[in-house]
Design a protein around this motif. Structure first.
Motif, mmCIF file in Angstrom:
data_model
loop_
_atom_site.group_PDB
_atom_site.id
_atom_site.type_symbol
_atom_site.label_atom_id
_atom_site.label_comp_id
_atom_site.label_asym_id
_atom_site.label_seq_id
_atom_site.Cartn_x
_atom_site.Cartn_y
_atom_site.Cartn_z
ATOM 1 N N LYS A 302 0.825 -1.207 0.000
ATOM 2 C CA LYS A 302 0.000 0.000 0.000
ATOM 3 C C LYS A 302 0.861 1.259 0.000
ATOM 4 O O LYS A 302 1.761 1.403 0.809
ATOM 5 C CB LYS A 302 -0.917 -0.009 1.234
ATOM 6 N N LYS A 303 0.558 2.183 -0.905
ATOM 7 C CA LYS A 303 1.316 3.429 -1.018
ATOM 8 C C LYS A 303 0.382 4.626 -0.993
ATOM 9 O O LYS A 303 -0.790 4.520 -1.367
ATOM 10 C CB LYS A 303 2.106 3.465 -2.339
ATOM 11 N N THR A 304 0.913 5.765 -0.533
ATOM 12 C CA THR A 304 0.220 7.024 -0.758
ATOM 13 C C THR A 304 0.686 7.567 -2.099
ATOM 14 O O THR A 304 1.837 7.378 -2.491
ATOM 15 C CB THR A 304 0.530 8.054 0.343
ATOM 16 N N LYS A 305 -0.184 8.232 -2.796
ATOM 17 C CA LYS A 305 0.174 8.805 -4.090
ATOM 18 C C LYS A 305 1.000 10.060 -3.842
ATOM 19 O O LYS A 305 0.477 11.153 -3.656
ATOM 20 C CB LYS A 305 -1.081 9.128 -4.892
ATOM 21 N N ALA A 306 2.323 9.864 -3.776
ATOM 22 C CA ALA A 306 3.232 10.964 -3.442
ATOM 23 C C ALA A 306 3.509 11.796 -4.693
ATOM 24 O O ALA A 306 4.080 11.315 -5.662
ATOM 25 C CB ALA A 306 4.534 10.422 -2.876
ATOM 26 N N GLU A 307 3.076 13.036 -4.657
ATOM 27 C CA GLU A 307 3.319 13.954 -5.769
ATOM 28 C C GLU A 307 4.229 15.074 -5.294
ATOM 29 O O GLU A 307 3.896 15.802 -4.366
ATOM 30 C CB GLU A 307 2.002 14.522 -6.289
ATOM 31 N N ILE A 308 5.375 15.212 -5.937
ATOM 32 C CA ILE A 308 6.327 16.249 -5.555
ATOM 33 C C ILE A 308 6.090 17.480 -6.417
ATOM 34 O O ILE A 308 6.350 17.461 -7.628
ATOM 35 C CB ILE A 308 7.775 15.740 -5.711
ATOM 36 N N ALA A 410 2.964 3.847 10.121
ATOM 37 C CA ALA A 410 2.868 4.596 8.874
ATOM 38 C C ALA A 410 1.740 4.082 7.991
ATOM 39 O O ALA A 410 1.105 4.858 7.276
ATOM 40 C CB ALA A 410 4.193 4.522 8.115
ATOM 41 N N GLU A 411 1.488 2.768 8.022
ATOM 42 C CA GLU A 411 0.413 2.121 7.264
ATOM 43 C C GLU A 411 0.635 2.151 5.753
ATOM 44 O O GLU A 411 -0.243 1.748 4.983
ATOM 45 C CB GLU A 411 -0.952 2.740 7.600
ATOM 46 N N THR A 412 1.766 2.665 5.289
ATOM 47 C CA THR A 412 2.103 2.647 3.863
ATOM 48 C C THR A 412 3.578 2.274 3.735
ATOM 49 O O THR A 412 4.342 2.377 4.691
ATOM 50 C CB THR A 412 1.870 4.020 3.206
ATOM 51 N N VAL A 413 3.974 1.867 2.516
ATOM 52 C CA VAL A 413 5.369 1.464 2.311
ATOM 53 C C VAL A 413 6.249 2.632 1.890
ATOM 54 O O VAL A 413 7.452 2.465 1.727
ATOM 55 C CB VAL A 413 5.465 0.347 1.247
ATOM 56 N N ASN A 414 5.673 3.816 1.718
ATOM 57 C CA ASN A 414 6.483 4.954 1.289
ATOM 58 C C ASN A 414 6.299 6.181 2.186
ATOM 59 O O ASN A 414 6.012 7.275 1.706
ATOM 60 C CB ASN A 414 6.168 5.325 -0.164
ATOM 61 N N PRO A 415 6.457 6.018 3.520
ATOM 62 C CA PRO A 415 6.333 7.186 4.394
ATOM 63 C C PRO A 415 7.640 7.970 4.462
ATOM 64 O O PRO A 415 8.659 7.582 3.882
ATOM 65 C CB PRO A 415 6.019 6.548 5.756
ATOM 66 N N VAL A 416 7.594 9.081 5.177
ATOM 67 C CA VAL A 416 8.805 9.796 5.587
ATOM 68 C C VAL A 416 9.059 9.409 7.039
ATOM 69 O O VAL A 416 8.205 9.633 7.899
ATOM 70 C CB VAL A 416 8.634 11.319 5.459
ATOM 71 N N ILE A 417 10.201 8.793 7.301
ATOM 72 C CA ILE A 417 10.532 8.358 8.664
ATOM 73 C C ILE A 417 11.648 9.237 9.208
ATOM 74 O O ILE A 417 12.716 9.347 8.597
ATOM 75 C CB ILE A 417 10.941 6.881 8.695
ATOM 76 N N LEU A 418 11.388 9.865 10.333
ATOM 77 C CA LEU A 418 12.372 10.701 11.013
ATOM 78 C C LEU A 418 13.116 9.855 12.036
ATOM 79 O O LEU A 418 12.512 9.331 12.974
ATOM 80 C CB LEU A 418 11.675 11.887 11.698
ATOM 81 N N LEU A 419 14.416 9.714 11.860
ATOM 82 C CA LEU A 419 15.267 9.017 12.830
ATOM 83 C C LEU A 419 15.840 10.084 13.761
ATOM 84 O O LEU A 419 16.871 10.688 13.488
ATOM 85 C CB LEU A 419 16.377 8.255 12.106
ATOM 86 N N ASP A 420 15.129 10.329 14.853
ATOM 87 C CA ASP A 420 15.450 11.446 15.735
ATOM 88 C C ASP A 420 16.589 11.088 16.692
ATOM 89 O O ASP A 420 16.648 9.974 17.211
ATOM 90 C CB ASP A 420 14.201 11.823 16.531
ATOM 91 N N GLU A 421 17.475 12.070 16.913
ATOM 92 C CA GLU A 421 18.589 11.928 17.855
ATOM 93 C C GLU A 421 19.474 10.730 17.488
ATOM 94 O O GLU A 421 19.813 9.903 18.332
ATOM 95 C CB GLU A 421 18.072 11.758 19.297
#
Length: 769
Positions: A302-308, A410-421
């Motif tokens: 499952k993906k979100t339709k990411a439009e840049i 995230a529930e999708t395979v194309n999220p933005v993941i922040l690796l904090d600290e």
């Protein structure tokens, strides 16, 4: 029995064969059968009974009916309320259909009787005894036939009749029963029955052995399983869908309808089969159930339709963040490349800067601008490799690592993941989590990321990873090599004022239940708030101070019934008390033995005055001010350089034998370390020994070598901003740092004069009076 014309009405039977001498009740309901029955009752009450070949046939024709049947006498007939008849018939003799006569309402047949073919009487008697013995043994093994039946068979003296009675009580299939009916030879019938009973006895004996063996080996768990299987069958019969049965059905449906790849679906089905076989109260059962829940919860395709859209992204970044122009420019460049390549393979961005400068909110804005789900994973204090890769399922309480937990959220395979600290990760005897992160962040490896709990490879190549850190030096080298560092230096006072007015104040007014017209913080109060109540590169502490003012204003409005509260420089202390901090200010006049250095701290930048004095002694060098190893080395290097150049600097060459030197950095309780205080210490040392004052408006930063060369430093922007805050107008910097001047905000740069130097002699020329 005989008739004149040998013609009788025929009634077809479903799944039933009637033998001579057999008495049985029949329910008659089909139209043809009722018509045939009524016709029979008009005559001698005899009827021809024959089984139909297929029980499912509702209206059998002559080809659907066996040609060998039984002539029977209807001895009783009762009409039931639903237009059916219940009759009692008694079979009399075997007969064969010769032909069918045409009848519309029922079938009528012409027949001939089949006489019993008896053989030698002694042979018949022998077979009859053998048959009875076999039947007697069968009755003892089988629980379906009672002893009364055996007694009734023992009273029969005619072998032909005995075969028919025994045939009725055996669990024969329809074809086998019809075969016995069609066999007119008595001895052949007895042979077949003996063979069948012998085979059936063997089957029953084996079943009995199996039952006894299962019963003897069944322990408590097996007994529970057996009972649960029975319960499952009962629930199925009742149409109930409760308990584990319904749960398994629901899981099977979810697996079938999920977005799993085929290989993962096969794994899930195998685990579901195991789950179905294992008792529900078993520990393994809960482990498998949790595993299935994780397989179903993870997104696989499952993906979100990411439009840049760069213009949209730029609008969001400008709306949410003031300043940070170079950072936003680099982010837009990154997104432009992603749009052109239609891929996210490339360097992992790492935003580095002090706390509170907006690293996390920047990443959230990036996710919003490209229409992707946002997930934050905090890595601060992570020491265990299993935090990244997950635990093996053999451990109690095992679960996937933080990466796959983030994918679940995230529930999708194309999220933005922040690796904090990411710089706060550590390692110990449990493993090195930073090494596990290499597989996550490496575009060549994360396509087949392996989590110890899931065990199947998971594709992370569609994820946009962005990391944040406070210090680059704390990030392990191999991890840093996979990331592109973007520095967020902090905000100037002007930028903080703008952020406070445009973002922080409206936000806190809303969160504290106020209206915009009920609280006003004047510009002079806001500047004082920034300078003396907070000491930071970001705006986190500033937001807390504004929240405090909002709460106090809310109390005044409620308790004193005021419509508006105005905060200015005059009443700021009434709200917040005495100032918490005193930012370093330059000296009021030129001082001997005191030089102003510039320092880079976690809160941004600050000035660092360094004092040197000497007194009669034997050349002892004393360092105070809670200095770290690097600053102590800088002081030693500066002292050695001054000794080597004593004559050129008009200093007594023997000063190190006559005097003790004391170098002190004020605010001794605060730890201080870093490679940028060398020229400041050397300048203060030369000033004290030559009694030449240092210009008060001059600040400096740079490291020194034993030959007097000035080495480049980091954090020039933060240091320049702290100098500007303190009223310093001239900054001496290493020549190699000239390229960093463009990073300094224009509002700060225009008020400062930068002197670029290569050697300490140049520093002394501009710093000493």
């Amino acid at each position: 029995m005989t008739t004149d014309n040998k013609i009788l009405p025929l009634m077809a039977l479903r799944g039933l064969v009637i033998y001579p001498s057999m008495v049985v009740h029949l329910d008659v309901g089909r139209d043809r059968s009722v018509a045939a029955l009524q016709q029979a009752m008009l005559g001698e009450q005899c009827i021809f009974l024959s089984a139909q070949k297929e029980s499912a046939t509702d209206d059998p024709e002559k080809d659907d009916i066996y040609e060998i049947g039984t002539i029977a006498k209807v001895t009783q007939m009762i009409k039931l309320p639903n237009d059916t008849f219940r009759i009692l018939v008694e079979g009399e003799t075997r007969a064969k259909i010769l032909r069918y006569t045409d009848q519309e309402s029922y079938l009528e047949v012409e027949y001939e009787e089949l006489a019993e073919d008896s053989g030698d009487s002694h042979e018949e008697e022998a077979y009859a005894r053998a048959l009875y013995e076999q039947f007697e043994q069968y009755v003892q093994v089988s629980r379906k036939i009672n002893k009364d039946t055996l007694e009734s068979v023992s009273d029969i003296t005619e072998p032909a009749r005995m075969t028919d009675v025994i045939s009725v009580h055996l669990p024969l299939k329809l074809k086998e029963k019809q075969n016995l009916l069609e066999t007119s030879n008595t001895i052949k019938r007895m042979k077949r029955l003996i063979e069948y009973i012998a085979d059936e006895k063997k089957v029953l004996e084996i079943e009995k052995k199996i039952s006894q063996r299962v019963k003897s080996s069944m322990d408590k768990t097996q007994k529970e399983y057996y009972l649960r299987e029975q319960l499952k069958a009962i629930q199925k019969e009742l149409g109930e869908n409760e308990g584990k049965t319904g749960e398994i059905g629901e899981l099977a449906e979810r697996i079938e309808n999920s977005d799993m790849p085929d290989r993962i679906r096969e794994v899930a089905k195998k685990e579901l089969d195991r789950y179905e076989r294992i008792p529900q109260n078993s520990g393994e059962s809960s482990v498998i159930r949790n595993y299935l829940d994780w397989l179903l919860a993870l997104p696989w395709t499952k993906k979100t339709k990411a439009e840049i859209e760069l213009s949209h992204a730029e609008d969001i970044l400008n709306k949410e963040h003031y300043g940070l122009e170079k950072v936003k420019e680099r982010i837009l460049e990154y997104l432009a490349v992603q749009k052109l390549t239609e891929s996210i393979r490339g360097p992992i961005l790492c935003l580095v800067g002090p706390p509170g400068v907006g690293k996390t909110s920047l990443v959230r804005s990036i996710a919003e601008s490209i229409n992707r789900n946002f997930v934050r994973i905090s890595l601060g204090g992570v020491r265990d490799e299993a935090e990244i890769r997950g635990h093996r399922r053999t451990y109690v309480g095992a679960m996937p690592g933080r990466i796959l937990q983030g994918m679940k959220r995230a529930e999708t395979v194309n999220p933005v993941i922040l690796l904090d600290e990411i710089d706060k990760m550590s390692n110990d005897f449990r493993g090195d989590p930073s090494s596990a992160m290499l597989e996550v962040l490496d575009p060549e490896q994360n396509r087949n990321f392996s989590d110890h709990y899931i065990e199947e490879t998971y594709d992370l190549s569609n994820v946009l990873f962005i990391a944040t850190a406070n210090y680059v030096n704390n990030i392990p080298g191999p991890l840093l090599d996979r990331m592109e560092v973007i520095s967020l230096a902090g905000y100037t006072e002007v930028e903080k004022q703008h952020i406070a007015k445009e973002h922080l104040l409206p936000k806190q007014i809303k969160e504290n239940g106020l209206k915009k017209s009920q609280l006003q913080i004047r510009d002079d109060a806001l500047l004082t708030l920034i300078r003396t109540y907070t000491r930071e590169a970001g705006v986190r502490g500033l937001e807390r101070m504004i929240a405090t003012l909002c709460r106090k204003a809310a109390r005044i409005i409620i308790s004193e019934d005021k419509k508006r509260v105005v905060v200015s420089n005059k009443n700021l202390e009434e709200f917040l008390g005495k100032p918490y901090f005193r930012y370093g200010q330059m000296e009021n006049e030129n001082q001997v033995g005191t030089a102003t250095g510039l320092a880079y701290t976690a809160a941004g930048g600050d000035i660092l005055p360094i004092e040197v004095t000497y007194y009669a002694g034997k050349g002892k060098l004393t360092l105070t001010g809670k200095l770290g190893d690097v600053m102590q080395e800088s002081a030693q290097a500066a002292f050695s350089y001054v000794r080597s150049r004593a004559e050129e600097l008009d200093i007594d060459p023997d000063f190190y034998e006559k005097y003790d030197i004391h170098i002190h950095v004020p605010e001794g309780a605060t730890p201080k370390d870093g490679p940028s205080a060398g020229i400041t210490i050397a300048t203060a040392l030369v000033s004290a020994l030559t009694k030449r004052a240092v210009r008060r408006e001059v600040g400096m930063t740079g490291e020194i070598t034993l030959r007097g060369r000035v080495l480049p430093i980091g954090g020039l922007k933060e240091k320049s901003m702290s100098a500007h805050r303190a009223g310093i107008t001239t900054i001496i910097i290493p020549e190699d740092n000239a390229r960093d001047i463009d990073d300094i905000p224009e509002s700060v740069r225009k008020d400062l004069t930068f002197i670029k130097v290569k050697h300490l002699d140049e520093v002394l020329k501009h710093a000493l009076v």
